[in-house]
Every structure is written in structure tokens, then in C-alpha cells.
Design an enzyme around this catalytic site. Structure first.
Site, PDB file in Angstrom:
ATOM      1  N   ARG A 148       4.385  -5.636   1.357  1.00  0.00           N
ATOM      2  CA  ARG A 148       4.053  -6.526   0.250  1.00  0.00           C
ATOM      3  C   ARG A 148       4.285  -7.947   0.742  1.00  0.00           C
ATOM      4  O   ARG A 148       5.111  -8.185   1.633  1.00  0.00           O
ATOM      5  CB  ARG A 148       4.939  -6.259  -0.964  1.00  0.00           C
ATOM      6  CG  ARG A 148       4.880  -4.842  -1.505  1.00  0.00           C
ATOM      7  CD  ARG A 148       5.877  -4.668  -2.649  1.00  0.00           C
ATOM      8  NE  ARG A 148       5.800  -3.334  -3.249  1.00  0.00           N
ATOM      9  CZ  ARG A 148       6.583  -2.316  -2.926  1.00  0.00           C
ATOM     10  NH1 ARG A 148       7.528  -2.465  -1.992  1.00  0.00           N
ATOM     11  NH2 ARG A 148       6.450  -1.140  -3.516  1.00  0.00           N
ATOM     12  N   LYS A 172      10.975  -3.629  -3.603  1.00  0.00           N
ATOM     13  CA  LYS A 172      11.152  -3.794  -5.051  1.00  0.00           C
ATOM     14  C   LYS A 172      12.520  -3.277  -5.472  1.00  0.00           C
ATOM     15  O   LYS A 172      12.996  -2.271  -4.963  1.00  0.00           O
ATOM     16  CB  LYS A 172      10.067  -3.019  -5.805  1.00  0.00           C
ATOM     17  CG  LYS A 172       8.732  -3.750  -5.883  1.00  0.00           C
ATOM     18  CD  LYS A 172       7.792  -3.006  -6.804  1.00  0.00           C
ATOM     19  CE  LYS A 172       6.515  -3.796  -7.026  1.00  0.00           C
ATOM     20  NZ  LYS A 172       5.592  -3.085  -7.926  1.00  0.00           N
ATOM     21  N   HIS A 244      -2.357  -8.278  -0.532  1.00  0.00           N
ATOM     22  CA  HIS A 244      -2.223  -6.848  -0.843  1.00  0.00           C
ATOM     23  C   HIS A 244      -3.354  -6.018  -0.226  1.00  0.00           C
ATOM     24  O   HIS A 244      -3.209  -4.805  -0.060  1.00  0.00           O
ATOM     25  CB  HIS A 244      -2.180  -6.654  -2.363  1.00  0.00           C
ATOM     26  CG  HIS A 244      -1.028  -5.802  -2.813  1.00  0.00           C
ATOM     27  ND1 HIS A 244       0.290  -6.132  -2.560  1.00  0.00           N
ATOM     28  CD2 HIS A 244      -0.992  -4.610  -3.475  1.00  0.00           C
ATOM     29  CE1 HIS A 244       1.086  -5.198  -3.063  1.00  0.00           C
ATOM     30  NE2 HIS A 244       0.331  -4.252  -3.610  1.00  0.00           N
ATOM     31  N   ARG A 247      -2.159  -4.416   2.833  1.00  0.00           N
ATOM     32  CA  ARG A 247      -1.272  -3.289   2.509  1.00  0.00           C
ATOM     33  C   ARG A 247      -2.102  -2.058   2.124  1.00  0.00           C
ATOM     34  O   ARG A 247      -1.828  -0.949   2.590  1.00  0.00           O
ATOM     35  CB  ARG A 247      -0.336  -3.704   1.378  1.00  0.00           C
ATOM     36  CG  ARG A 247       0.620  -2.614   0.876  1.00  0.00           C
ATOM     37  CD  ARG A 247       1.637  -3.261  -0.056  1.00  0.00           C
ATOM     38  NE  ARG A 247       2.271  -2.303  -0.947  1.00  0.00           N
ATOM     39  CZ  ARG A 247       3.350  -1.575  -0.627  1.00  0.00           C
ATOM     40  NH1 ARG A 247       3.873  -1.666   0.579  1.00  0.00           N
ATOM     41  NH2 ARG A 247       3.883  -0.751  -1.510  1.00  0.00           N
ATOM     42  N   HIS A 270       6.984   3.396  -2.067  1.00  0.00           N
ATOM     43  CA  HIS A 270       6.596   3.814  -3.417  1.00  0.00           C
ATOM     44  C   HIS A 270       7.675   4.710  -4.008  1.00  0.00           C
ATOM     45  O   HIS A 270       8.135   5.653  -3.356  1.00  0.00           O
ATOM     46  CB  HIS A 270       5.277   4.593  -3.384  1.00  0.00           C
ATOM     47  CG  HIS A 270       4.079   3.741  -3.132  1.00  0.00           C
ATOM     48  ND1 HIS A 270       2.905   4.227  -2.592  1.00  0.00           N
ATOM     49  CD2 HIS A 270       3.863   2.416  -3.354  1.00  0.00           C
ATOM     50  CE1 HIS A 270       2.033   3.252  -2.495  1.00  0.00           C
ATOM     51  NE2 HIS A 270       2.582   2.150  -2.951  1.00  0.00           N
ATOM     52  N   TYR A 279      -4.552   6.686  -2.625  1.00  0.00           N
ATOM     53  CA  TYR A 279      -5.220   6.545  -1.330  1.00  0.00           C
ATOM     54  C   TYR A 279      -5.953   7.818  -0.915  1.00  0.00           C
ATOM     55  O   TYR A 279      -6.831   7.774  -0.059  1.00  0.00           O
ATOM     56  CB  TYR A 279      -4.214   6.105  -0.263  1.00  0.00           C
ATOM     57  CG  TYR A 279      -3.630   4.755  -0.603  1.00  0.00           C
ATOM     58  CD1 TYR A 279      -4.390   3.596  -0.489  1.00  0.00           C
ATOM     59  CD2 TYR A 279      -2.341   4.639  -1.117  1.00  0.00           C
ATOM     60  CE1 TYR A 279      -3.884   2.366  -0.856  1.00  0.00           C
ATOM     61  CE2 TYR A 279      -1.821   3.404  -1.488  1.00  0.00           C
ATOM     62  CZ  TYR A 279      -2.601   2.275  -1.358  1.00  0.00           C
ATOM     63  OH  TYR A 279      -2.098   1.061  -1.732  1.00  0.00           O
TER      64      TYR A 279
END
Length: 299
Positions: A148, A172, A244, A247, A270, A279
Site C-alpha cells: 500500500r 493496517k 494501488h 498493488r 489481508h 484476484y
């Protein structure tokens, strides 16, 4: 009464949940929207008297504002957290949000660059300038590791383990993860450190930040956005291309190459495998395009 409960909720989010200032402010804004709705439409109903029907009325009101489904879901998440806090503190006997359903979201597939487009993007960099050398190192790192933009600009020298091919990333929720880094990205980082960064006058407190601007401070998110947007225009790439995108391209190229989805989840940071599964949809599209291009019955 609302204000006292909201104040307690703020303290709970900051002290017990350890949420960032931005997340706390977003949650408080969500609850304030509910408070305003109740005071306008159901003034006679106290917080303790609220039921599912009142919350459904609130959801209908934000739906009528024509907010995106994702925004409505985020507001609902803030409201649900508030009522969970109220139940935890035994201010309420039951949580009326338990049966409240979020609006259904259409999950848009992210824009992805082909490997050829990635090459074009990198070729558009002017390597004769200090900024160009830095930008190449940044983009190689983003694409090699699937970072990110926030993870890129906070990357520290002390979190580089280039001798063993790993970097430590702060993701995150301040969660750290180890991510493998490719040889080309390692090479570009070393060139940048040796020939560019070593000649920058570094601001106090920024000594451990890897990527610096010309004033010796850490890069901003918006600066990385502009760098990539400018390079995409120079490379003649179409579509909305931003940090992004690299990414998304990282994850898609891994899945197309047959990578294990759990491994991709770990590298992307994630929380849920369902986030990574998007994906696989991109991969199916890639497979169909391949079939249409090469199968004799599709031509």
C-alpha cells in the site's frame, strides 16, 4: 444524553480498541448522523428505547442521500460498534443492530496493468535525475512487494533485511508483516541509498525513513500518486492508474502465475481470505481472454 454516551464511546475506541484518530473520527461522525436522524424523526424515542425499525429508518434516510453502498456500509459499521459498546457497558439490555443488514455492494474488479504495461511505466522514468532514481526504487518496491502507498512511505531502513530478501512492513492497524522482496527491487534500493539518499540533508526525526523528498523529509501519499500519474501519462497508459494499481497488479500476476491464495493473502496483509479472492475473478477473466486469443474455435 447522546453526547455523554458518544464521549464514552470515543474513549472506548481510543483506549480499549486502540483505533487511529481518523477511524475514531469516522465512527463518531457515523453515530452523530444517527443522533441527528433520531432527533429529527423520532425525538420521543430515547437511546434505550431504540429498536430495529428505528435503525432501518436511519438506513433508509442515508440511502436516500444516494451515498455509495460502500459508504453506507461503513456508516453502518460505525453505528454497530457504538451499540456493541453500549451493550458491553450494560447501558442497553440488548443490541438492536444484531439483525440489521448492510446494503448489498457490487464488488468492482480493480484496474490492473499487464506485465508489458509495468515495463512501460518503469521505462518512462528519467534515470538521469536524483528523483528518477528514487522513483524507480519506490515503484520497484511497490510492485515487488505489493505494498500500500502508506506502507511504502513509512518503510524504514531498520526494517530492510535485504541480505535475506525480506522487508518488514507496517500495515493496517499497525500490524507488522514480513514480505519477500525481489532482486531488482533490492538492486534499485541499493543504488538509491548509495548514490542519492546519502547526499540528501535529512530532517531530524526522518533519519530512519527510506524514501525521502528533496527536502530530506518522508514522501507524502499525494506525491507518490502524482509521480505514478505523471509516469502513466508519459508511458501512454490508459485508465485510472494510481499507487494501488501496482498493488493490484502484483497480486493478479501472482495468481495468474499459479501462486497459492493463502500465500498471496499473507503478502498482501489481508485480514480475510475473501478480500484476496477478488484476484481469482481477475484470473478467470485472464484465462478467458487467453482462450479467446489462442483457441482455434474462439477465433
Amino acid at each position: 444524553m447522546w453526547d455523554a454516551y458518544i464521549k464514552g464511546f470515543k474513549a472506548y475506541l481510543m483506549l480499549e480498541r486502540g483505533m487511529s484518530d481518523n477511524t475514531v473520527e469516522a465512527y463518531l461522525h457515523d453515530v452523530a448522523m444517527l443522533r441527528d436522524h433520531m432527533q429529527d424523526e423520532h425525538k420521543e424515542i430515547s437511546l434505550q428505547q431504540m429498536e430495529l425499525a428505528h435503525l432501518q429508518s436511519f438506513l433508509q434516510s442515508i440511502h436516500e442521500l444516494e451515498l455509495a453502498a460502500s459508504t453506507q456500509s461503513r456508516i453502518l459499521s460505525g453505528v454497530k460498534s457504538f451499540f456493541r459498546y453500549m451493550a458491553l457497558e450494560e447501558i442497553l439490555r440488548k443490541d438492536p443492530t444484531q439483525l440489521l443488514e448492510a446494503p448489498k455492494q457490487k464488488r468492482a474488479l480493480p484496474h490492473v496493468l499487464s506485465i508489458a504495461d509495468i515495463d512501460k511505466l518503469f521505462e518512462a522514468i528519467d534515470h538521469s535525475t536524483p528523483e528518477g532514481t528514487r522513483n524507480r526504487a519506490m515503484l520497484e518496491t511497490m510492485y515487488s512487494c505489493g505494498l500500500r502507498v502508506s506502507e511504502l512511505i513509512t518503510l524504514k531502513l531498520t526494517n530492510l533485511y535485504l541480505d535475506v530478501g525480506f522487508i518488514k512492513v507496517l500495515g493496517k492497524g499497525d500490524k507488522e508483516r514480513l514480505v519477500p522482496i525481489g532482486e531488482e527491487a533490492i538492486n534499485q534500493i541499493q543504488i538509491y541509498r548509495e548514490h542519492i539518499r546519502s547526499h540528501v540533508s535529512i530532517k531530524r526525526g526522518q533519519e530512519d525513513v527510506l524514501f525521502l523528498n528533496r527536502r530530506g523529509a518522508g514522501m507524502s501519499r499525494i506525491m507518490v500518486f502524482y509521480i505514478i500519474k505523471d509516469l502513466a501519462a508519459k508511458a501512454g497508459l490508459s485508465g485510472e492508474i494510481h499507487p494501488h494499481t501496482l498493488r493490484h497488479s502484483f497480486a493478479t500476476h501472482l495468481v495468474e502465475g499459479g501462486a497459492d491464495l493463502r500465500a498471496v493473502q499473507e503478502m498482501m496483509g489481508h485480514k480475510s481470505i475473501t478480500t484476496t479472492e477478488i484476484y481469482t475473478h481477475l484470473d478467470r477473466s485472464y484465462l478467458r481472454n487467453t482462450l479467446e486469443k489462442f483457441h482455434p474455435r474462439y477465433k
